[in-house]
Scaffold this active site. Structure first.
Site, short mmCIF file in Angstrom:
data_model
loop_
_atom_site.label_atom_id
_atom_site.label_comp_id
_atom_site.label_asym_id
_atom_site.label_seq_id
_atom_site.Cartn_x
_atom_site.Cartn_y
_atom_site.Cartn_z
N LYS A 31 52.94 48.99 46.78
CA LYS A 31 52.42 47.71 46.30
C LYS A 31 51.42 47.97 45.21
O LYS A 31 50.53 48.82 45.36
CB LYS A 31 51.72 46.98 47.48
CG LYS A 31 51.13 45.65 47.13
CD LYS A 31 52.09 44.53 47.40
CE LYS A 31 51.73 43.25 46.70
NZ LYS A 31 52.11 43.16 45.28
N LYS A 33 52.28 51.56 41.22
CA LYS A 33 51.85 50.86 40.01
C LYS A 33 52.95 51.00 38.97
O LYS A 33 53.72 51.96 38.99
CB LYS A 33 50.55 51.48 39.47
CG LYS A 33 49.80 50.58 38.52
CD LYS A 33 48.92 49.58 39.23
CE LYS A 33 48.27 48.59 38.28
NZ LYS A 33 47.30 47.72 38.95
N GLY A 81 50.88 41.32 39.15
CA GLY A 81 50.31 41.30 37.81
C GLY A 81 49.26 42.38 37.61
O GLY A 81 48.83 43.05 38.55
N ASP A 82 48.85 42.55 36.37
CA ASP A 82 47.72 43.41 35.99
C ASP A 82 47.43 43.04 34.53
O ASP A 82 47.87 41.98 34.07
CB ASP A 82 48.06 44.91 36.15
CG ASP A 82 46.83 45.81 36.01
OD1 ASP A 82 46.02 45.84 36.93
OD2 ASP A 82 46.67 46.47 34.96
N THR A 109 41.00 38.17 42.81
CA THR A 109 40.31 39.41 42.45
C THR A 109 38.87 39.12 42.05
O THR A 109 37.94 39.78 42.52
CB THR A 109 41.06 40.16 41.33
OG1 THR A 109 42.43 40.28 41.71
CG2 THR A 109 40.49 41.55 41.11
N SER A 157 47.61 39.27 47.62
CA SER A 157 49.04 39.54 47.43
C SER A 157 49.67 39.83 48.79
O SER A 157 50.79 39.39 49.07
CB SER A 157 49.26 40.73 46.51
OG SER A 157 49.14 40.34 45.16
P1 NDP Z 1 43.98 40.42 31.76
O1 NDP Z 1 45.08 40.89 30.92
O2 NDP Z 1 44.04 39.04 32.34
O3 NDP Z 1 42.58 40.56 31.01
C1 NDP Z 1 42.13 41.79 30.55
C2 NDP Z 1 40.86 41.58 29.77
O4 NDP Z 1 40.29 42.84 29.47
C3 NDP Z 1 41.09 40.88 28.46
O5 NDP Z 1 39.96 40.13 28.11
C4 NDP Z 1 41.29 42.05 27.51
O6 NDP Z 1 41.02 41.77 26.14
C5 NDP Z 1 40.31 43.05 28.05
N1 NDP Z 1 40.79 44.40 27.75
C6 NDP Z 1 41.97 44.95 28.11
N2 NDP Z 1 42.09 46.20 27.62
C7 NDP Z 1 40.94 46.42 26.94
C8 NDP Z 1 40.46 47.53 26.22
N3 NDP Z 1 41.19 48.65 26.08
N4 NDP Z 1 39.22 47.43 25.69
C9 NDP Z 1 38.48 46.31 25.82
N5 NDP Z 1 38.91 45.22 26.50
C10 NDP Z 1 40.11 45.28 27.04
O7 NDP Z 1 43.86 41.49 32.96
P2 NDP Z 1 43.13 41.35 34.36
O8 NDP Z 1 41.96 40.46 34.27
O9 NDP Z 1 44.18 41.07 35.37
O10 NDP Z 1 42.68 42.86 34.62
C11 NDP Z 1 41.39 43.35 34.23
C12 NDP Z 1 41.07 44.60 35.04
O11 NDP Z 1 41.07 44.29 36.44
C13 NDP Z 1 42.06 45.76 34.89
O12 NDP Z 1 41.36 46.98 34.99
C14 NDP Z 1 42.97 45.60 36.10
O13 NDP Z 1 43.62 46.80 36.45
C15 NDP Z 1 41.95 45.17 37.14
N6 NDP Z 1 42.49 44.49 38.30
C16 NDP Z 1 43.23 43.34 38.17
C17 NDP Z 1 43.71 42.71 39.30
C18 NDP Z 1 44.42 41.40 39.22
O14 NDP Z 1 44.65 40.81 40.28
N7 NDP Z 1 44.75 40.89 38.06
C19 NDP Z 1 43.52 43.28 40.64
C20 NDP Z 1 42.66 44.44 40.67
C21 NDP Z 1 42.21 45.03 39.53
P3 NDP Z 1 42.22 41.57 25.09
O15 NDP Z 1 42.76 40.19 25.37
O16 NDP Z 1 41.59 41.69 23.77
O17 NDP Z 1 43.23 42.66 25.38
#
Ligand code: NDP
Length: 448
Positions: free
Chosen positions: A93, A129, A168-169, A212, A380
């Site tokens: 997962k 993943k 998602g991620d 999250t 999830s």
């Molecule tokens: P989203 O795609 O919804 O949002 C990601 C955000 O982070 C955007 O604002 C993006 O900006 C920014 N970002 C991404 N890559 C970079 C980078 N290299 N440098 C600076 N900013 C960056 O993703 P999520 O909110 O779902 O995920 C965010 C984090 O949380 C990740 O690490 C993910 O693995 C983790 N996570 C997510 C979960 C979930 O349920 N969604 C669960 C557990 C962990 P831009 O639009 O400019 O790319």
């Protein structure tokens, strides 16, 4: 932390040799192995059963071609990945990341972390993943759909409701999950809970979208309470402006804090009046625009190019919710110098090892990602339960279960840290508590 146990030192050397060119994966494994030293000293049976050698090696790694046709009729080719890391306690997962930086090392570090995180939720989920170097930004809906269909055409051969359940991620939200789910259903002629984070009209769970970010604040709140503090009246900086950042901002605000900053990969906004979240949701969730547009309607707010500067803003609590290694040693020093006393991680591995050392040596409250952001995957897991029962629970019911899970995750981390003589080190606590359940299950199932 320097390792003393020669068995673990040699194990780490093997991991480094075998996974050259994958610094994020080596970073994630190093952190876990270092904090497991006292467990391994106490449990020679795990060494005997080869648990450690097996836990750092994915059960399966799948890499595939993803061809799709863009709006100009030109063929584009991306690379797809699914790493099925560990199935000792349940089906694999973990989410699917769509971002140009994706390569096997990123997917492996995320899959490895997921093993421990899923264990902490107490739900029966193994770790995995997936992802691709496809960038959904700037693509039309049609292009995103054709990519997702092509990606799922191959992925469908390797997943299933009882085998591997993606979600998602970064870059994979409700739109992408919908296209992938539709293609899986068409290929297999099966309507099953093969993905989570689905839309509410076709098997998704209420409160998954919020889970999250809300879970991060529930965990952080427990950590604050245990140390005689609260969110009430505190200044909070949240990085990112995606799914996790938006709902962390919402819950932190509900709990009485003022969130003053958000970012994306181009820059950050600072609003001394507190972030107007309705505006951010409209910009990011509906219009898919950049965070800098916020200042056009908020004259007191400022926008600064470059995302690293967000950590120079004075705050009590920092919630990194964007991406890996976004806080390095230098940024951590600045946070501490400006009076920040708590860092709790919504993103996966957002702090470099140097940053973590700075938090711990300065006595900050530190909520590690594996525990603090486990609310997404926990919910999830609740979506999978609802799909199996063919029932939907109310928002309040799911939210209450999420809250209960986050409270118990904090307790598990706190208890494990105390038991192994590292009181207050919730990173060590999370790694130990997550590890023990998986290790026992691996040992019980024999050499597989
Ligand atoms: P989203 O795609 O919804 O949002 C990601 C955000 O982070 C955007 O604002 C993006 O900006 C920014 N970002 C991404 N890559 C970079 C980078 N290299 N440098 C600076 N900013 C960056 O993703 P999520 O909110 O779902 O995920 C965010 C984090 O949380 C990740 O690490 C993910 O693995 C983790 N996570 C997510 C979960 C979930 O349920 N969604 C669960 C557990 C962990 P831009 O639009 O400019 O790319």
């Amino acid at each position: 932390m320097a390792l003393k146990n020669t068995y673990l030192i040699e194990l780490l050397e093997t991991v480094k040799k075998r996974n050259q060119g994958e610094p994020e994966f080596i970073q994630a494994v190093t952190e876990v192995i270092e904090t497991l030293e006292p467990v391994i000293d106490k449990r020679p049976d795990f060494v005997e059963a080869g648990v450690m050698e097996r836990i750092v090696e994915p059960e399966r790694q799948i890499i595939f071609r993803v061809p799709w046709v863009d709006d100009n009729g030109k063929v584009q080719v991306n690379r797809g990945f699914r790493v099925q890391f560990n199935s000792a306690i349940g089906p694999y997962k973990g989410g699917i990341r769509l971002h140009p930086s994706v390569y096997i090392g990123i997917i492996k570090f995320l899959g490895f972390e997921q093993v421990f995180k899923n264990s902490l939720t107490t739900l029966p989920m193994g770790g995995g993943k997936g992802g691709s170097d496809f960038d959904p930004k700037g693509k039309s809906d049609g292009e995103v759909m054709r990519f997702c269909q092509s990606f799922m055409t191959e992925l469908s051969k390797h997943i299933g409701a009882d085998t591997d359940v993606p979600a998602g991620d970064i870059g994979t939200g409700a739109r992408e999950v919908g296209y992938m789910f539709g293609q899986y259903k068409r290929l297999r002629n099966e309507f099953t809970g093969v993905l989570t984070g689905k839309g509410l009209t076709y098997g998704g769970s209420l409160a998954r979208k919020e889970a999250t970010g809300y879970g991060l604040c529930y965990f952080t709140n427990e950590m604050l309470k245990a140390n005689g503090k609260s969110f009430e009246g505190k200044t909070v900086v949240v990085s990112g402006s995606g799914n996790v950042a938006i709902y962390a901002t919402e819950k932190a605000t509900e709990l009485g804090a003022k969130v003053v900053a958000l970012s994306d990969s181009n820059g950050y906004i600072y609003d001394p009046d507190g972030i107007d979240l309705a505006c951010v949701k409209q910009l990011k969730e509906v219009e898919r625009k950049r965070i800098k547009e916020y200042v056009a309607t908020h004259p007191n707010a400022t926008y600064t190019e470059g995302c690293k500067g967000i950590w120079t803003i004075k705050c009590d609590i920092a919630l990194p919710c964007a991406t890996q290694n976004e806080i390095d040693g230098e940024s951590a020093e600045i946070l501490v110098k400006n009076g920040c006393w708590c860092v709790s991680e919504g993103a996966n591995m957002p702090s470099t090892p140097e940053a973590i050392n700075t938090y711990l040596s300065n006595g900050l409250l530190y909520g590690p990602a594996k525990a603090a952001n486990a609310g997404g995957v926990a919910t999830s897991g609740l979506e999978m339960s609802q799909n199996s029962e063919r029932l939907s629970w109310s928002f309040e019911e799911v939210d209450a279960k999420l809250h209960g899970i986050m409270v118990s995750i904090f307790k598990a981390c706190d208890d494990a840290a105390r038991e192994y003589g590292m009181e207050g080190n919730y990173m060590a606590g999370a790694n130990i508590a997550g590890f023990l359940k998986v290790a026992e299950a691996m040992k019980a199932q024999g050499c597989v």
